[in-house]
Design an enzyme around this catalytic site. Structure first.
Site, PDB file in Angstrom:
ATOM      1  N   ARG A  95       0.814  -1.211   0.000  1.00  0.00           N
ATOM      2  CA  ARG A  95       0.000   0.000   0.000  1.00  0.00           C
ATOM      3  C   ARG A  95       0.852   1.267   0.000  1.00  0.00           C
ATOM      4  NH1 ARG A  95      -5.017   2.171   1.398  1.00  0.00           N
ATOM      5  NH2 ARG A  95      -4.790   4.067   2.597  1.00  0.00           N
ATOM      6  N   CYS A 119      -6.367  -4.873   2.334  1.00  0.00           N
ATOM      7  CA  CYS A 119      -5.363  -5.674   3.031  1.00  0.00           C
ATOM      8  C   CYS A 119      -6.012  -6.291   4.246  1.00  0.00           C
ATOM      9  CB  CYS A 119      -4.160  -4.842   3.401  1.00  0.00           C
ATOM     10  SG  CYS A 119      -4.534  -3.694   4.695  1.00  0.00           S
ATOM     11  N   PRO A 125      -9.241   2.864   2.268  1.00  0.00           N
ATOM     12  CA  PRO A 125      -9.441   3.674   1.062  1.00  0.00           C
ATOM     13  C   PRO A 125      -8.381   4.767   0.901  1.00  0.00           C
ATOM     14  CG  PRO A 125     -11.054   4.240   2.761  1.00  0.00           C
ATOM     15  CD  PRO A 125     -10.274   3.090   3.289  1.00  0.00           C
ATOM     16  N   ILE A 126      -8.430   5.473  -0.252  1.00  0.00           N
ATOM     17  CA  ILE A 126      -7.449   6.533  -0.522  1.00  0.00           C
ATOM     18  C   ILE A 126      -8.150   7.864  -0.816  1.00  0.00           C
ATOM     19  CG2 ILE A 126      -5.491   5.142  -1.324  1.00  0.00           C
ATOM     20  CD1 ILE A 126      -6.702   5.683  -4.203  1.00  0.00           C
ATOM     21  N   ASP A 127      -9.426   7.926  -0.413  1.00  0.00           N
ATOM     22  CA  ASP A 127     -10.205   9.131  -0.734  1.00  0.00           C
ATOM     23  C   ASP A 127      -9.581  10.420  -0.209  1.00  0.00           C
ATOM     24  OD1 ASP A 127     -10.877   7.801   1.718  1.00  0.00           O
ATOM     25  OD2 ASP A 127     -12.505   9.218   2.020  1.00  0.00           O
ATOM     26  N   LEU A 128      -8.978  10.367   0.987  1.00  0.00           N
ATOM     27  CA  LEU A 128      -8.412  11.599   1.561  1.00  0.00           C
ATOM     28  C   LEU A 128      -7.167  12.046   0.790  1.00  0.00           C
ATOM     29  CD1 LEU A 128      -8.795  10.636   5.326  1.00  0.00           C
ATOM     30  CD2 LEU A 128     -10.235  12.209   4.012  1.00  0.00           C
ATOM     31  N   ASP A 307      -0.599   0.180  15.720  1.00  0.00           N
ATOM     32  CA  ASP A 307       0.471  -0.757  15.365  1.00  0.00           C
ATOM     33  C   ASP A 307       1.042  -1.507  16.576  1.00  0.00           C
ATOM     34  OD1 ASP A 307       0.188  -0.065  12.757  1.00  0.00           O
ATOM     35  OD2 ASP A 307       1.943   1.241  12.661  1.00  0.00           O
ATOM     36  N   ARG A 399       8.393  -7.953   6.628  1.00  0.00           N
ATOM     37  CA  ARG A 399       8.131  -6.642   6.020  1.00  0.00           C
ATOM     38  C   ARG A 399       8.543  -5.517   6.958  1.00  0.00           C
ATOM     39  NH1 ARG A 399       2.388  -5.985   5.528  1.00  0.00           N
ATOM     40  NH2 ARG A 399       3.193  -3.910   5.234  1.00  0.00           N
TER      41      ARG A 399
HETATM   42  N1  EPU Z   1      -8.334   6.254   5.601  1.00  0.00           N
HETATM   43  C1  EPU Z   1      -9.409   6.647   4.849  1.00  0.00           C
HETATM   44  N2  EPU Z   1      -9.173   7.320   3.699  1.00  0.00           N
HETATM   45  C2  EPU Z   1      -7.914   7.629   3.274  1.00  0.00           C
HETATM   46  C3  EPU Z   1      -6.802   7.209   4.053  1.00  0.00           C
HETATM   47  C4  EPU Z   1      -7.057   6.530   5.226  1.00  0.00           C
HETATM   48  O1  EPU Z   1     -10.552   6.387   5.201  1.00  0.00           O
HETATM   49  O2  EPU Z   1      -7.766   8.258   2.208  1.00  0.00           O
HETATM   50  C5  EPU Z   1      -8.572   5.487   6.841  1.00  0.00           C
HETATM   51  C6  EPU Z   1      -7.974   4.072   6.765  1.00  0.00           C
HETATM   52  O3  EPU Z   1      -8.847   3.197   6.105  1.00  0.00           O
HETATM   53  C7  EPU Z   1      -7.770   3.733   8.212  1.00  0.00           C
HETATM   54  C8  EPU Z   1      -7.418   5.090   8.841  1.00  0.00           C
HETATM   55  O4  EPU Z   1      -7.868   6.085   7.918  1.00  0.00           O
HETATM   56  O5  EPU Z   1      -8.939   3.243   8.773  1.00  0.00           O
HETATM   57  C9  EPU Z   1      -5.931   5.298   9.119  1.00  0.00           C
HETATM   58  O6  EPU Z   1      -5.188   5.195   7.937  1.00  0.00           O
HETATM   59  P1  EPU Z   1      -3.862   6.018   7.665  1.00  0.00           P
HETATM   60  O7  EPU Z   1      -3.988   6.642   6.325  1.00  0.00           O
HETATM   61  O8  EPU Z   1      -3.566   6.901   8.826  1.00  0.00           O
HETATM   62  O9  EPU Z   1      -2.805   4.864   7.609  1.00  0.00           O
HETATM   63  P2  EPU Z   1      -1.739   4.535   6.474  1.00  0.00           P
HETATM   64  O10 EPU Z   1      -1.054   5.770   6.065  1.00  0.00           O
HETATM   65  O11 EPU Z   1      -2.370   3.677   5.455  1.00  0.00           O
HETATM   66  C10 EPU Z   1       0.186   4.233   8.208  1.00  0.00           C
HETATM   67  C11 EPU Z   1       1.178   3.151   8.533  1.00  0.00           C
HETATM   68  C12 EPU Z   1       0.451   1.977   9.184  1.00  0.00           C
HETATM   69  C13 EPU Z   1      -0.255   2.488  10.441  1.00  0.00           C
HETATM   70  C14 EPU Z   1      -1.201   3.645  10.104  1.00  0.00           C
HETATM   71  C15 EPU Z   1      -1.857   4.271  11.319  1.00  0.00           C
HETATM   72  C16 EPU Z   1       2.862   3.463   6.847  1.00  0.00           C
HETATM   73  C17 EPU Z   1       3.543   2.957   5.640  1.00  0.00           C
HETATM   74  N3  EPU Z   1       1.851   2.733   7.329  1.00  0.00           N
HETATM   75  O12 EPU Z   1      -0.740   3.646   7.295  1.00  0.00           O
HETATM   76  O13 EPU Z   1       1.446   1.040   9.534  1.00  0.00           O
HETATM   77  O14 EPU Z   1      -0.995   1.438  11.026  1.00  0.00           O
HETATM   78  O15 EPU Z   1      -0.449   4.683   9.407  1.00  0.00           O
HETATM   79  O16 EPU Z   1      -0.909   4.706  12.221  1.00  0.00           O
HETATM   80  O17 EPU Z   1       3.233   4.498   7.385  1.00  0.00           O
HETATM   81  C18 EPU Z   1       2.304  -1.079  10.080  1.00  0.00           C
HETATM   82  O18 EPU Z   1       3.426  -0.570  10.124  1.00  0.00           O
HETATM   83  O19 EPU Z   1       2.057  -2.242  10.491  1.00  0.00           O
HETATM   84  C19 EPU Z   1       1.183  -0.307   9.536  1.00  0.00           C
HETATM   85  C20 EPU Z   1       0.061  -0.872   9.113  1.00  0.00           C
END
Ligand code: EPU
Length: 419
Positions: A95, A119, A125-128, A307, A399
């Site tokens: 992702r 996953c 999602p990636i809407d934000l 995490d 990973r």
């Molecule tokens: N979300 C939305 N829309 C979006 C983006 C996110 O609804 O456009 C939701 C997600 O579905 C989720 C929540 O917002 O329910 C949090 O997602 P976030 O975008 O903050 O997480 P991420 O950027 O996808 C990173 C870490 C994750 C960690 C999360 C939360 C990286 C590469 N990954 O993911 O790390 O759990 O922030 O802190 O930085 C891990 O290392 O095991 C891991 C999963």
């Protein structure tokens, strides 16, 4: 199939060194696209996810060399071909590959990427991300399985995030670096990895203020340069070893921590009876007391990190009483519960909450790593359990944890990998 086999019941002792933060290094490698120059990442964690993002950049023409012996990554993004489309197979693999969207769009005015799949921990999602890039002037085309963003020139704007998403904050911050004028991200994620990314970006010539708070200001610049960056320590890896001490009733020293970043984890471990003594960038963790039950709610930083939720659940399985864990960040991050139950844990799920009735001891069993942190949690459970635990699907753990069995073995654990 590769498995990790743990013989439980051994006390840990000695010291462990923490690696750099995976979740800092992934966006930083993506961000290097912006400068079209040479960057070096020192003390980079040698992990599968890091290799994948390097391969994604290579697939668009970046010249990257990874010096595994010295944990150094040299990247030249001056060789990237402007209209190149990254390998969809690689992008779908992880992702975090989506983090190249902001930098590619900002530097080249166009980017087309495969959509990251769902996953094990939720739909994610990636809407934000897209809403933010759109607010900077990008035209977004969401097709079947791909997304394309185009903009002749990104223009700074005020963006309010409905939720402080880590990835969306990073993508928008990177896109805004070369945009015209000022961008303000409100309700931005405050995770330490965001601040680290901003430090890297400022190192290549960006003008960013407020990273690590809920409001980030980015003044667009025209030119960027290469840099040398040493990322922050991995707070989740450190937290995982803290739980390793607690779950085995041991005292160990963890080197490579930032006290500030660990506050929510230290607070909860202290509440359940673990003693901590911080000495500069190290912490002594004494888990020889009985573990008291806890209530935990995962939240965006500075709240308790999602995490660390599976690892803490592992610990609370053997607490003296009933604990409650509520997962508010991801809608499906309880896959490890059925694995823990195979080891004799007493856990009930009620919506987004799990009620954990502590048992005297877990029993070794055959279990699966259902995702990265869940896999780490199963190893921790194996360390404290009676008998042998075999953990399959261990690629998830690779990973995000540098040499986990070597580090644990050095602390005295009976752990090995079998093929
Ligand atoms: N979300 C939305 N829309 C979006 C983006 C996110 O609804 O456009 C939701 C997600 O579905 C989720 C929540 O917002 O329910 C949090 O997602 P976030 O975008 O903050 O997480 P991420 O950027 O996808 C990173 C870490 C994750 C960690 C999360 C939360 C990286 C590469 N990954 O993911 O790390 O759990 O922030 O802190 O930085 C891990 O290392 O095991 C891991 C999963």
């Amino acid at each position: 199939m590769e498995k990790i086999v743990v013989k439980g019941g051994y006390k840990l002792n000695g010291e462990v060194n923490i690696s750099s933060a995976k979740n800092s290094v992934l966006p930083i490698i993506a961000a290097s696209i912006l400068c079209g120059d040479r960057c070096t990442i020192d003390n980079a964690p040698m992990l599968e996810d890091v290799f994948v993002i390097c391969d994604v950049l290579k697939s668009i023409g970046a010249d990257i060399s990874i010096d595994k012996e010295h944990s150094k990554i040299n990247i030249n993004t001056g060789t990237i071909i402007s209209q190149a489309e990254p390998s969809s197979e690689l992008v779908r693999k992880m992702r975090a590959s989506f983090l190249i969207m902001g930098p590619m769009l900002s530097r080249f005015g166009r980017v087309k990427l495969s959509l990251p799949g769902g996953c094990n921990i939720g739909s994610r999602p990636i809407d934000l991300h897209l809403k933010g890039l759109n607010a900077l002037g990008a035209k977004i085309d969401l097709g079947h399985g791909y997304v394309e963003a185009i903009s002749k020139k990104l223009i700074g704007n005020k963006i309010y995030l409905d939720f402080p998403s880590v990835g969306a904050t990073e993508n928008i911050m990177m896109a805004a670096v070369l945009a015209e004028g000022e961008t303000i991200i409100e309700n931005s994620a405050e995770e330490p990895e965001i601040e680290d990314l901003a430090d890297f970006l400022n190192g290549i010539g960006a003008k960013i203020e407020g990273a690590g708070t809920g409001t980030i200001k980015i003044k667009g610049v025209k030119d960027l340069n290469g840099t040398l960056h040493r990322p922050i320590y991995d707070r989740i890896e450190a937290g995982t070893y803290m739980v390793a001490a607690a779950i085995t009733g041991s005292k160990i020293k963890i080197n490579g921590i930032d006290e500030e970043h660990l506050k929510p984890i230290v607070a909860k471990l202290t509440e359940c009876g673990v003693l901590m003594e911080i000495e500069g960038n190290s912490v002594w963790v004494d888990g020889r007391n009985e573990i008291k039950p806890l209530d935990i709610k995962t939240m965006p930083y500075p709240g308790f990190p999602t995490d660390m939720q599976p690892q803490m659940m592992g610990l609370l399985c053997i607490a003296e009483g009933t604990s409650l864990i509520t997962e508010t960040v991801f809608e499906n991050r309880f896959m490890h519960i059925s694995e823990m139950k195979r080891m004799g844990a007493n856990i009930k799920i009620d919506g987004r909450s799990a009620v954990i009735e502590g048992v005297k001891r877990l029993t070794g069993s055959e279990v699966k790593a259902t995702d990265l942190r869940a896999g780490a949690a199963m190893i921790l459970c194996g360390l404290s359990a009676e008998g042998i635990t075999e953990i399959s699907d261990i690629y998830h753990v690779d990973r995000g944890y540098v040499q986990i069995e070597e580090k644990l073995r050095k602390l005295g654990a009976e752990i090995k990998r079998v093929y």
